[in-house]
Design an enzyme around this catalytic site. Structure first.
Site, short mmCIF file in Angstrom:
data_model
loop_
_atom_site.label_atom_id
_atom_site.label_comp_id
_atom_site.label_asym_id
_atom_site.label_seq_id
_atom_site.Cartn_x
_atom_site.Cartn_y
_atom_site.Cartn_z
N ARG A 44 38.84 -16.76 27.06
CA ARG A 44 38.58 -16.01 25.59
C ARG A 44 38.54 -15.13 25.87
O ARG A 44 38.06 -14.34 25.03
CB ARG A 44 36.93 -17.52 25.65
CG ARG A 44 38.12 -19.21 24.33
CD ARG A 44 36.26 -19.80 24.40
NE ARG A 44 35.23 -19.65 25.45
CZ ARG A 44 35.15 -20.50 25.96
NH1 ARG A 44 35.36 -22.05 25.32
NH2 ARG A 44 34.41 -20.35 26.86
N GLU A 98 30.83 -25.07 41.04
CA GLU A 98 29.73 -25.21 41.31
C GLU A 98 30.28 -26.94 41.72
O GLU A 98 29.23 -27.33 42.31
CB GLU A 98 28.60 -26.09 39.87
CG GLU A 98 28.19 -24.57 39.84
CD GLU A 98 29.07 -24.01 38.47
OE1 GLU A 98 30.01 -24.42 37.72
OE2 GLU A 98 28.11 -23.00 38.56
#
Length: 191
Positions: free
Chosen positions: A71, A108
């Site tokens: 994006r 993560e």
């Protein structure tokens, strides 16, 4: 709106853009609030307002906008076109033909790698990194490191949305390799 325009106008832009951002609770998993920015991109005025709000805080000496996959391509290319400067896509690994430069970074749940075309940035070229959303700052920080390896002079980071409470801004500002470059965001929303 261009560089240095009145702060009241910037607040008006922020308000209009904020009305086009949709919050989707529990997506993609329970406890997450997804910030859907497609309403900003799909609205012609929203897209122009987004570019104007970002441009209001872009350093005047910028020569190149770098947008992050995917994006950030929409946000960055729109800003670059309005400024009349070049655009370089910072891609996910394996999307560009060689030769490329790459930077692996931690997530993560594992690692990811960014790539740019080997000669995408000229030594000393003044570059602003632009993306749609700042969360923890890991992807933007990796992009900054990659572009500096290419010889870029990093001027800062600009985001359409910054999620608070995730220390993304601090991660970028405190990056000793970036030299304390500025971080700007159009909207600030809770994570």
């Amino acid at each position: 709106m261009e560089h240095g325009e009145h702060p009241t106008r910037l607040e008006e832009l922020r308000e209009r853009i904020g009305q086009l951002v949709r919050s989707v609770p529990d997506f993609p998993q329970p406890g997450i609030v997804f910030r859907d920015l497609s309403g900003v991109f799909a609205d012609a005025d929203g897209l122009q307002d987004m570019a104007s709000a970002i441009i209001a805080e872009v350093p005047s000496e910028v020569e190149l906008i770098a947008g992050l996959d995917a994006r950030g391509f929409i946000v960055g290319a729109t800003v670059a076109a309005r400024l009349g400067v070049g655009f370089v896509p910072v891609r996910k690994a394996g999307k560009l033909p060689p030769p490329t430069r790459s930077q692996t970074y931690d997530l993560e749940y594992g690692t990811a790698t960014f790539e740019v075309r080997d000669n995408a940035v000229k030594a000393g070229q003044r570059v602003l990194i632009v993306d749609d959303l700042l969360a923890t700052g890991g992807t933007a920080r990796a992009a900054g490191s990659l572009l500096r390896q290419c010889g870029a002079q990093l001027l800062g980071y600009s985001f359409l949305v910054e999620l608070t409470g995730l220390a993304g801004r601090e991660s970028l500002v405190d990056d000793p390799d970036a030299g304390g470059v500025p971080v700007h965001s159009v909207l600030t929303l809770p994570a």
